[in-house]
Motif scaffolding. Structure first.
Motif, PDB file in Angstrom:
ATOM      1  N   ALA A 160       1.089  -1.256  -0.010  1.00  0.00           N
ATOM      2  CA  ALA A 160      -0.020   0.044   0.089  1.00  0.00           C
ATOM      3  C   ALA A 160       0.810   1.290  -0.107  1.00  0.00           C
ATOM      4  O   ALA A 160       1.846   1.160   0.686  1.00  0.00           O
ATOM      5  N   PRO A 161       0.509   2.110  -0.634  1.00  0.00           N
ATOM      6  CA  PRO A 161       1.123   3.413  -0.679  1.00  0.00           C
ATOM      7  C   PRO A 161       1.470   4.065   0.826  1.00  0.00           C
ATOM      8  O   PRO A 161       0.632   3.790   1.598  1.00  0.00           O
ATOM      9  N   GLY A 162       2.638   4.782   0.871  1.00  0.00           N
ATOM     10  CA  GLY A 162       3.019   4.998   2.318  1.00  0.00           C
ATOM     11  C   GLY A 162       2.632   6.547   2.752  1.00  0.00           C
ATOM     12  O   GLY A 162       2.396   6.974   3.706  1.00  0.00           O
ATOM     13  N   SER A 163       1.767   7.256   1.542  1.00  0.00           N
ATOM     14  CA  SER A 163       1.553   8.591   1.853  1.00  0.00           C
ATOM     15  C   SER A 163      -0.033   8.784   1.776  1.00  0.00           C
ATOM     16  O   SER A 163      -0.703   7.804   0.760  1.00  0.00           O
ATOM     17  N   ASP A 164      -0.813   9.452   2.395  1.00  0.00           N
ATOM     18  CA  ASP A 164      -2.297   9.983   2.107  1.00  0.00           C
ATOM     19  C   ASP A 164      -2.479  10.306   0.623  1.00  0.00           C
ATOM     20  O   ASP A 164      -1.808  11.163   0.175  1.00  0.00           O
ATOM     21  N   ALA A 165      -3.573   9.666   0.068  1.00  0.00           N
ATOM     22  CA  ALA A 165      -3.852   9.946  -1.354  1.00  0.00           C
ATOM     23  C   ALA A 165      -4.000  11.516  -1.560  1.00  0.00           C
ATOM     24  O   ALA A 165      -3.593  11.826  -2.533  1.00  0.00           O
ATOM     25  N   ALA A 166      -4.899  12.135  -0.723  1.00  0.00           N
ATOM     26  CA  ALA A 166      -5.040  13.630  -0.868  1.00  0.00           C
ATOM     27  C   ALA A 166      -3.895  14.374  -0.631  1.00  0.00           C
ATOM     28  O   ALA A 166      -3.475  15.476  -1.558  1.00  0.00           O
ATOM     29  N   ALA A 168      -0.651  13.260  -1.304  1.00  0.00           N
ATOM     30  CA  ALA A 168       0.134  13.101  -2.438  1.00  0.00           C
ATOM     31  C   ALA A 168      -0.599  13.784  -3.801  1.00  0.00           C
ATOM     32  O   ALA A 168       0.334  14.234  -4.740  1.00  0.00           O
ATOM     33  N   LEU A 169      -1.723  13.847  -3.725  1.00  0.00           N
ATOM     34  CA  LEU A 169      -2.305  14.802  -5.145  1.00  0.00           C
ATOM     35  C   LEU A 169      -1.837  16.142  -4.981  1.00  0.00           C
ATOM     36  O   LEU A 169      -1.727  16.913  -5.857  1.00  0.00           O
ATOM     37  N   ALA A 170      -2.021  16.792  -3.698  1.00  0.00           N
ATOM     38  CA  ALA A 170      -1.704  18.156  -3.493  1.00  0.00           C
ATOM     39  C   ALA A 170      -0.190  18.572  -3.809  1.00  0.00           C
ATOM     40  O   ALA A 170      -0.022  19.696  -4.428  1.00  0.00           O
ATOM     41  N   SER A 171       0.598  17.496  -3.726  1.00  0.00           N
ATOM     42  CA  SER A 171       2.174  17.705  -4.026  1.00  0.00           C
ATOM     43  C   SER A 171       2.494  17.248  -5.216  1.00  0.00           C
ATOM     44  O   SER A 171       3.708  17.226  -5.324  1.00  0.00           O
ATOM     45  N   LEU A 172       1.512  16.795  -6.136  1.00  0.00           N
ATOM     46  CA  LEU A 172       2.107  16.032  -7.207  1.00  0.00           C
ATOM     47  C   LEU A 172       3.027  16.900  -8.178  1.00  0.00           C
ATOM     48  O   LEU A 172       2.593  18.008  -8.458  1.00  0.00           O
ATOM     49  N   GLY A 173       4.212  16.375  -8.543  1.00  0.00           N
ATOM     50  CA  GLY A 173       5.158  16.919  -9.389  1.00  0.00           C
ATOM     51  C   GLY A 173       6.018  18.146  -8.896  1.00  0.00           C
ATOM     52  O   GLY A 173       6.923  18.500  -9.357  1.00  0.00           O
ATOM     53  N   GLN A 174       5.822  18.198  -7.305  1.00  0.00           N
ATOM     54  CA  GLN A 174       6.751  19.214  -6.893  1.00  0.00           C
ATOM     55  C   GLN A 174       8.392  18.876  -6.634  1.00  0.00           C
ATOM     56  O   GLN A 174       8.368  17.374  -6.602  1.00  0.00           O
ATOM     57  N   SER A 196       7.858  14.731  -6.213  1.00  0.00           N
ATOM     58  CA  SER A 196       6.771  14.172  -5.267  1.00  0.00           C
ATOM     59  C   SER A 196       5.652  13.319  -6.352  1.00  0.00           C
ATOM     60  O   SER A 196       5.150  14.243  -7.308  1.00  0.00           O
ATOM     61  N   HIS A 197       5.583  12.167  -6.155  1.00  0.00           N
ATOM     62  CA  HIS A 197       4.578  11.565  -7.135  1.00  0.00           C
ATOM     63  C   HIS A 197       4.333  10.138  -6.470  1.00  0.00           C
ATOM     64  O   HIS A 197       5.259   9.509  -6.002  1.00  0.00           O
ATOM     65  N   PRO A 198       3.211   9.844  -6.314  1.00  0.00           N
ATOM     66  CA  PRO A 198       2.884   8.421  -5.727  1.00  0.00           C
ATOM     67  C   PRO A 198       3.295   7.172  -6.526  1.00  0.00           C
ATOM     68  O   PRO A 198       3.417   5.994  -5.794  1.00  0.00           O
ATOM     69  N   ASN A 199       3.551   7.325  -7.742  1.00  0.00           N
ATOM     70  CA  ASN A 199       4.222   6.089  -8.498  1.00  0.00           C
ATOM     71  C   ASN A 199       3.354   4.912  -8.266  1.00  0.00           C
ATOM     72  O   ASN A 199       4.024   3.793  -7.742  1.00  0.00           O
ATOM     73  N   HIS A 200       1.941   4.755  -8.336  1.00  0.00           N
ATOM     74  CA  HIS A 200       1.333   3.866  -8.324  1.00  0.00           C
ATOM     75  C   HIS A 200       1.560   2.717  -9.176  1.00  0.00           C
ATOM     76  O   HIS A 200       1.561   3.137 -10.407  1.00  0.00           O
ATOM     77  N   THR A 201       1.720   1.516  -8.614  1.00  0.00           N
ATOM     78  CA  THR A 201       1.919   0.223  -9.695  1.00  0.00           C
ATOM     79  C   THR A 201       0.765  -0.479 -10.435  1.00  0.00           C
ATOM     80  O   THR A 201       0.894  -0.935 -11.358  1.00  0.00           O
ATOM     81  N   GLY A 202      -0.503  -0.009  -9.739  1.00  0.00           N
ATOM     82  CA  GLY A 202      -1.755  -0.776 -10.537  1.00  0.00           C
ATOM     83  C   GLY A 202      -1.633  -2.039  -9.633  1.00  0.00           C
ATOM     84  O   GLY A 202      -2.618  -3.034 -10.190  1.00  0.00           O
ATOM     85  N   LEU A 203      -0.854  -2.535  -8.595  1.00  0.00           N
ATOM     86  CA  LEU A 203      -1.161  -3.907  -8.122  1.00  0.00           C
ATOM     87  C   LEU A 203      -1.186  -3.635  -6.618  1.00  0.00           C
ATOM     88  O   LEU A 203      -1.540  -4.630  -6.008  1.00  0.00           O
ATOM     89  N   ALA A 204      -1.480  -2.543  -6.050  1.00  0.00           N
ATOM     90  CA  ALA A 204      -1.650  -2.257  -4.509  1.00  0.00           C
ATOM     91  C   ALA A 204      -3.311  -2.009  -4.305  1.00  0.00           C
ATOM     92  O   ALA A 204      -3.869  -1.247  -5.118  1.00  0.00           O
ATOM     93  N   SER A 240      10.605   3.557  -6.752  1.00  0.00           N
ATOM     94  CA  SER A 240       9.772   3.745  -5.433  1.00  0.00           C
ATOM     95  C   SER A 240       8.763   4.934  -5.548  1.00  0.00           C
ATOM     96  O   SER A 240       9.107   5.950  -6.513  1.00  0.00           O
ATOM     97  N   GLU A 241       7.734   4.997  -4.541  1.00  0.00           N
ATOM     98  CA  GLU A 241       7.023   6.102  -4.535  1.00  0.00           C
ATOM     99  C   GLU A 241       7.905   7.441  -4.157  1.00  0.00           C
ATOM    100  O   GLU A 241       9.026   7.422  -3.606  1.00  0.00           O
ATOM    101  N   ASN A 242       7.719   8.713  -4.680  1.00  0.00           N
ATOM    102  CA  ASN A 242       8.212  10.032  -4.722  1.00  0.00           C
ATOM    103  C   ASN A 242       9.847   9.659  -5.097  1.00  0.00           C
ATOM    104  O   ASN A 242      10.752   9.698  -4.352  1.00  0.00           O
ATOM    105  N   PRO A 243       9.605   9.454  -6.397  1.00  0.00           N
ATOM    106  CA  PRO A 243      11.172   8.889  -7.228  1.00  0.00           C
ATOM    107  C   PRO A 243      12.279  10.159  -6.561  1.00  0.00           C
ATOM    108  O   PRO A 243      12.000  11.062  -6.576  1.00  0.00           O
ATOM    109  N   TRP A 244      13.409   9.343  -6.492  1.00  0.00           N
ATOM    110  CA  TRP A 244      14.526   9.832  -6.018  1.00  0.00           C
ATOM    111  C   TRP A 244      15.720   9.339  -6.898  1.00  0.00           C
ATOM    112  O   TRP A 244      16.042   8.267  -7.073  1.00  0.00           O
ATOM    113  N   PHE A 245      16.743  10.369  -7.200  1.00  0.00           N
ATOM    114  CA  PHE A 245      17.726  10.166  -8.125  1.00  0.00           C
ATOM    115  C   PHE A 245      18.994  10.979  -7.553  1.00  0.00           C
ATOM    116  O   PHE A 245      18.990  12.103  -7.385  1.00  0.00           O
ATOM    117  N   ARG A 246      20.175  10.140  -7.647  1.00  0.00           N
ATOM    118  CA  ARG A 246      21.387  11.181  -7.361  1.00  0.00           C
ATOM    119  C   ARG A 246      22.299  10.873  -8.525  1.00  0.00           C
ATOM    120  O   ARG A 246      22.272   9.449  -8.938  1.00  0.00           O
TER     121      ARG A 246
END
Length: 278
Positions: A160-166, A168-174, A196-204, A240-246
């Motif tokens: 299940a996603p780790g963040s609240d759906a509302a 996640a939607l409010a911060s989408l793309g930040q 900031s993005h929920p990155n839903h898999t469609g499997l949860a 993962s949720e809220n993609p992170w790259f270095r």
């Protein structure tokens, strides 16, 4: 977009062949199994590389870092560091990140340029079953090198996603950007980008509605500096949720980066980011 089309094609047969029980993948992807013998890897290999030779990568060529046993299967840290030169005379053009046992095994394809400074990337992955993790580096002249790790983790793609759906939607793309190193030093510096993005898999399954949350994840990412491409990526829901790259880049006067991302719903997120120094 041919590479992305091949990515999706490589994933399609894996859904059809997925084991029916959770116990089967653990047996099929045992840590002492020969990584080259994985049936799924052989199909992905043929789809992406045909019959081209892939040489084992020594630590002096390519380093793949990941925990042998993940603390959280939904957020598995992975780092890929190329040791090959990155310049006009020759460079690593592409790094493929593959998780054999994931429903969609091709997790990401990163494309680099000489302006990347170093071909390296760190991110966080979902891992669905005990699996071999692979990083394949392709040079600009077509050579292929592979490093492999075995990761013990399960349930990352259906958690299940780790963040609240509302929220996640409010911060989408930040986006947030941090840089370590001196941009005036005329050598590669490291940047850390989070979107900031929920990155839903469609499997949860949503725990409130008891329904599967539809897939919605970042599909493409481009990062530029002073108008030059630093890296681009085709991404899948294994990120993962809220993609992170270095990643590394060669600064030209300052450390501002132009970032553009798009997701599976056609939403586009873009901006010129002034980093915070780490």
């Amino acid at each position: 977009m041919n590479r992305l089309a091949r990515t999706l094609a490589a994933a399609a047969f894996v859904f059809a062949a997925a084991p029916a029980s959770a116990a089967e993948p653990v047996r099929a992807f045992a840590p002492d199994a020969d990584p080259a013998a994985s049936a799924i890897w052989q199909k992905v290999r043929a789809s992406l590389f045909g019959t081209r030779e892939i040489a084992p990568a020594g630590a002096d060529v390519l380093e793949l870092l990941a925990p042998s046993r993940a603390v959280d299967a939904g957020v598995v840290p992975v780092a890929v560091h190329s040791r090959l030169p990155q310049g006009a005379a020759g460079y690593v053009a592409t790094i493929y990140l593959i998780v054999d046992a994931n429903p969609s095994p091709v997790s990401a394809i990163f494309r680099f340029t000489p302006d990347s400074g170093r071909a390296q990337v760190e991110t966080r992955l979902r891992v669905d079953q005990y699996s071999h993790l692979r990083a394949i580096a392709e040079t600009d002249d077509g050579r292929l090198f592979m490093a492999t790790r075995f990761v013990k983790a399960s349930g990352g793609c259906s958690a299940a996603p780790g963040s609240d759906a509302a929220a996640a939607l409010a911060s989408l793309g930040q986006m947030r950007l941090r840089v370590s190193g001196d941009p005036a030093a005329a050598q590669p510096v490291l940047a850390r980008l989070q979107i900031s993005h929920p990155n839903h898999t469609g499997l949860a399954m949503d725990q409130l509605t008891r329904q599967v949350t539809p897939a919605h994840f970042l599909r493409q990412l481009e990062v530029r500096h002073a108008g030059r491409l630093v890296f681009a990526a085709d991404l899948d829901f294994s990120i993962s949720e809220n993609p992170w790259f270095r990643f590394a880049f060669l600064p030209r006067g300052d450390a501002r980066l132009e970032v553009e991302a798009s997701d599976t719903q056609g939403l586009r997120f873009a901006g010129v980011l002034t980093p915070v120094r780490e």
